[in-house]
Design a protein around this motif. Structure first.
Motif, PDB file in Angstrom:
ATOM      1  N   TRP A 159      40.614  37.792  32.469  1.00 19.01           N
ATOM      2  CA  TRP A 159      40.521  37.765  33.624  1.00 19.01           C
ATOM      3  C   TRP A 159      40.414  38.458  35.318  1.00 19.01           C
ATOM      4  N   LEU A 160      39.497  38.675  35.826  1.00 17.43           N
ATOM      5  CA  LEU A 160      39.553  39.116  37.023  1.00 17.43           C
ATOM      6  C   LEU A 160      38.651  38.613  38.148  1.00 17.43           C
ATOM      7  N   LEU A 161      39.426  37.588  38.605  1.00 22.80           N
ATOM      8  CA  LEU A 161      37.898  37.111  39.807  1.00 22.80           C
ATOM      9  C   LEU A 161      38.399  37.702  41.055  1.00 22.80           C
ATOM     10  N   ALA A 162      36.745  38.161  41.053  1.00 23.96           N
ATOM     11  CA  ALA A 162      36.172  39.012  42.171  1.00 23.96           C
ATOM     12  C   ALA A 162      34.788  38.476  42.786  1.00 23.96           C
ATOM     13  N   SER A 163      34.579  38.743  44.245  1.00 26.35           N
ATOM     14  CA  SER A 163      33.805  37.958  45.653  1.00 26.35           C
ATOM     15  C   SER A 163      33.314  39.267  45.743  1.00 26.35           C
ATOM     16  N   SER A 164      34.203  40.675  45.719  1.00 30.93           N
ATOM     17  CA  SER A 164      33.550  41.727  46.336  1.00 30.93           C
ATOM     18  C   SER A 164      32.972  43.131  44.820  1.00 30.93           C
ATOM     19  N   GLU A 165      32.469  44.194  45.890  1.00 32.14           N
ATOM     20  CA  GLU A 165      32.450  45.507  45.158  1.00 32.14           C
ATOM     21  C   GLU A 165      34.007  45.567  44.339  1.00 32.14           C
ATOM     22  N   ALA A 166      35.185  46.156  45.830  1.00 28.29           N
ATOM     23  CA  ALA A 166      35.967  46.162  45.497  1.00 28.29           C
ATOM     24  C   ALA A 166      36.979  45.297  44.081  1.00 28.29           C
ATOM     25  N   GLY A 167      36.927  43.951  43.876  1.00 26.62           N
ATOM     26  CA  GLY A 167      37.185  43.575  42.803  1.00 26.62           C
ATOM     27  C   GLY A 167      36.331  43.508  41.316  1.00 26.62           C
ATOM     28  N   ALA A 168      35.600  43.906  41.433  1.00 27.27           N
ATOM     29  CA  ALA A 168      34.229  44.355  40.471  1.00 27.27           C
ATOM     30  C   ALA A 168      35.417  45.584  40.013  1.00 27.27           C
ATOM     31  N   ALA A 169      35.390  46.294  41.290  1.00 28.55           N
ATOM     32  CA  ALA A 169      35.629  47.985  40.953  1.00 28.55           C
ATOM     33  C   ALA A 169      36.964  47.803  39.661  1.00 28.55           C
ATOM     34  N   LEU A 170      38.169  47.058  40.474  1.00 22.99           N
ATOM     35  CA  LEU A 170      39.181  46.969  39.595  1.00 22.99           C
ATOM     36  C   LEU A 170      39.452  46.496  38.154  1.00 22.99           C
ATOM     37  N   ALA A 171      37.814  45.241  38.326  1.00 24.84           N
ATOM     38  CA  ALA A 171      38.201  44.507  36.723  1.00 24.84           C
ATOM     39  C   ALA A 171      37.933  45.600  36.485  1.00 24.84           C
ATOM     40  N   ALA A 172      36.881  46.545  36.351  1.00 24.70           N
ATOM     41  CA  ALA A 172      36.193  47.469  35.825  1.00 24.70           C
ATOM     42  C   ALA A 172      37.352  48.530  34.960  1.00 24.70           C
ATOM     43  N   LYS A 173      38.006  49.192  35.948  1.00 24.89           N
ATOM     44  CA  LYS A 173      39.096  49.974  35.687  1.00 24.89           C
ATOM     45  C   LYS A 173      40.223  49.134  35.140  1.00 24.89           C
ATOM     46  N   ARG A 174      40.084  48.329  35.351  1.00 27.39           N
ATOM     47  CA  ARG A 174      41.847  47.775  33.624  1.00 27.39           C
ATOM     48  C   ARG A 174      40.953  47.098  32.767  1.00 27.39           C
ATOM     49  N   GLY A 175      39.702  47.660  33.059  1.00 26.84           N
ATOM     50  CA  GLY A 175      39.007  46.967  31.106  1.00 26.84           C
ATOM     51  C   GLY A 175      38.615  45.568  30.768  1.00 26.84           C
ATOM     52  N   LEU A 176      38.885  44.580  32.554  1.00 25.52           N
ATOM     53  CA  LEU A 176      38.548  43.440  31.875  1.00 25.52           C
ATOM     54  C   LEU A 176      37.785  42.559  31.689  1.00 25.52           C
ATOM     55  N   PRO A 177      37.824  41.591  31.716  1.00 19.32           N
ATOM     56  CA  PRO A 177      35.641  40.301  31.905  1.00 19.32           C
ATOM     57  C   PRO A 177      36.009  39.562  33.474  1.00 19.32           C
ATOM     58  N   MET A 178      34.967  40.170  33.647  1.00 22.54           N
ATOM     59  CA  MET A 178      34.733  39.648  35.257  1.00 22.54           C
ATOM     60  C   MET A 178      34.421  38.450  35.360  1.00 22.54           C
ATOM     61  N   ALA A 179      35.037  37.177  36.261  1.00 26.10           N
ATOM     62  CA  ALA A 179      34.445  35.797  37.144  1.00 26.10           C
ATOM     63  C   ALA A 179      34.260  36.402  38.478  1.00 26.10           C
ATOM     64  N   PHE A 180      32.921  36.888  38.622  1.00 25.60           N
ATOM     65  CA  PHE A 180      32.182  36.554  39.949  1.00 25.60           C
ATOM     66  C   PHE A 180      32.035  35.272  40.096  1.00 25.60           C
ATOM     67  N   ALA A 181      32.419  35.211  41.736  1.00 29.60           N
ATOM     68  CA  ALA A 181      32.476  33.716  42.428  1.00 29.60           C
ATOM     69  C   ALA A 181      31.452  34.158  43.465  1.00 29.60           C
ATOM     70  N   TYR A 182      30.072  33.559  42.639  1.00 30.34           N
ATOM     71  CA  TYR A 182      28.475  33.951  43.088  1.00 30.34           C
ATOM     72  C   TYR A 182      28.685  32.471  43.944  1.00 30.34           C
ATOM     73  N   HIS A 183      29.158  31.477  43.824  1.00 32.39           N
ATOM     74  CA  HIS A 183      29.403  30.689  44.602  1.00 32.39           C
ATOM     75  C   HIS A 183      29.907  30.101  46.277  1.00 32.39           C
ATOM     76  N   ILE A 184      30.567  31.396  46.005  1.00 33.89           N
ATOM     77  CA  ILE A 184      30.846  31.713  47.347  1.00 33.89           C
ATOM     78  C   ILE A 184      30.597  32.661  47.951  1.00 33.89           C
ATOM     79  N   ARG A 185      30.398  34.160  47.217  1.00 32.99           N
ATOM     80  CA  ARG A 185      29.436  35.162  48.004  1.00 32.99           C
ATOM     81  C   ARG A 185      28.408  35.969  47.400  1.00 32.99           C
ATOM     82  N   PRO A 186      27.759  35.145  46.713  1.00 33.04           N
ATOM     83  CA  PRO A 186      25.784  35.522  46.741  1.00 33.04           C
ATOM     84  C   PRO A 186      25.052  36.437  46.777  1.00 33.04           C
ATOM     85  N   LYS A 187      25.118  37.634  48.216  1.00 30.60           N
ATOM     86  CA  LYS A 187      25.293  38.104  48.085  1.00 30.60           C
ATOM     87  C   LYS A 187      25.457  39.966  48.225  1.00 30.60           C
ATOM     88  N   ASN A 188      27.074  39.407  47.472  1.00 30.81           N
ATOM     89  CA  ASN A 188      27.434  40.262  46.962  1.00 30.81           C
ATOM     90  C   ASN A 188      27.533  40.730  45.072  1.00 30.81           C
TER      91      ASN A 188
END
Length: 335
Positions: free
Chosen positions: A157-186
């Motif tokens: 899984w790729l952890l993300a808390s920003s759009e940049a992390g999300a874009a990398l997860a998408a590009k690599r075809g990975l499941p994404m774990a988003f840190a809503y507990h850290i960056r809910p507004k993102n």
């Protein structure tokens, strides 16, 4: 509305006042075993260094210990921080864990240093500067290549808390774990970018989103507020760029009178799910629905093991029984 998504756990093993790490670790195992009994899908351990309130035990060691003392719950990293380790080393660690516990190991990959201590960060990087975006992407690519070449493969899984992390997860075809507990507004824009840019891969044919949500559940609203006060004080320290004390117990934390500025900072920085079981069940369902999540990962930041386990039990009673059955098996990586 009741939460019906698969529910997992992010366990941040904290120190308890007056207790040594040797006295604290058995509580980590108790928590994981109870989570397994209640039907939670997976439990992850983060990488922290130099914190006065989080045990600085490498995720791979917690994973090995907990997986050996449980039998069905998935165990993983939330996450293993790519900037602190050579890809070969992480691949060897998690390949071995997957061989020891087939079908139960997750490799959550993250970017941050895992510390606010500048000296610790320099030591981890051996004096090198933090990874650039390009270097991080290359490190993730190499790690996935080396993991994929092994006989037993953990689920990445790729952890993300920003759009940049999300874009990398998408590009690599990975499941994404988003840190809503850290960056809910993102979260909204990151999840949208992930889904719109997702490229199917050997790791996942379709986008998969897991949101980590800070959760405090108690019999009453007043008790939930009392239990959450310690982590609020720690959060204020983290936002100031320093960590100077262990997690205080609820009785000590109750003596701190929040200023108006502190209250505003907390309101702006978090979206905690807090309250009674009925309230928590509704909020979790709402968050899952709002972002179209495939799974929720709850972070219960409570002072002691007994309180965390009780909150865990109340959460289990607050969600649909289907939420505590294992999620559908992911696509097995092609060899």
């Amino acid at each position: 509305m009741t939460c019906t998504l698969p529910v997992s756990l992010l366990e941040v093993p904290g120190t308890e006042a007056g207790r040594s790490p040797a006295e604290t670790v058995p509580g980590v195992v108790r928590f994981a075993r109870r989570a397994q009994e209640l039907g939670f899908h997976r439990i992850w351990y983060p990488e922290h260094h130099g914190s006065p309130w989080v045990l600085d035990v490498p995720p791979a060691l917690f994973i090995a210990h907990v997986a050996a003392l449980t039998s069905t719950i998935r165990v993983g990293s939330g996450g293993a921080l790519a900037g602190n380790h050579a890809p070969l080393s992480l691949a060897e660690q998690f390949g071995a864990l997957a061989a020891f516990h087939p079908g139960r190991i997750d490799l959550g990959i993250g970017r941050g240093p895992g510390t606010l201590d500048a000296e610790a960060a320099r030591a981890l990087r051996r004096g090198q500067p933090p990874l650039t975006d390009e270097e991080y992407g290359e490190s993730v690519t190499e790690l996935l290549r080396r993991v994929g070449d092994r006989q037993e493969v953990p689920e990445p899984w790729l952890l993300a808390s920003s759009e940049a992390g999300a874009a990398l997860a998408a590009k690599r075809g990975l499941p994404m774990a988003f840190a809503y507990h850290i960056r809910p507004k993102n979260a909204a824009r990151a999840v949208e970018r992930y889904r719109s840019g997702f490229r199917p891969s050997r790791w996942s044919r379709t986008p998969r989103v897991m949101l980590s949500v800070e959760t405090v559940c108690a019999e009453t609203e007043a008790e939930a507020a009392r239990l959450s006060r310690p982590i609020d004080l720690v959060r204020l320290e983290v936002m100031s760029g320093r960590e100077k004390q262990p997690l205080p117990d609820p009785e000590s934390a109750a003596h701190h009178v929040m200023t108006a500025q502190e209250q505003e900072l907390l309101r702006d920085s978090r979206d905690r799910v807090q309250g009674t079981p009925a309230q928590v069940g509704r909020r979790l369902a709402d968050i899952g629905s709002r972002f179209g999540a495939d799974e929720l990962m709850l972070y219960l930041p409570l002072y002691d093991t007994t309180s965390r386990i009780r909150s865990l039990e109340l959460v289990a009673g607050a969600v649909s029984g289907s939420a505590l059955r294992p999620a559908a098996a992911p696509h097995s990586p092609a060899r």
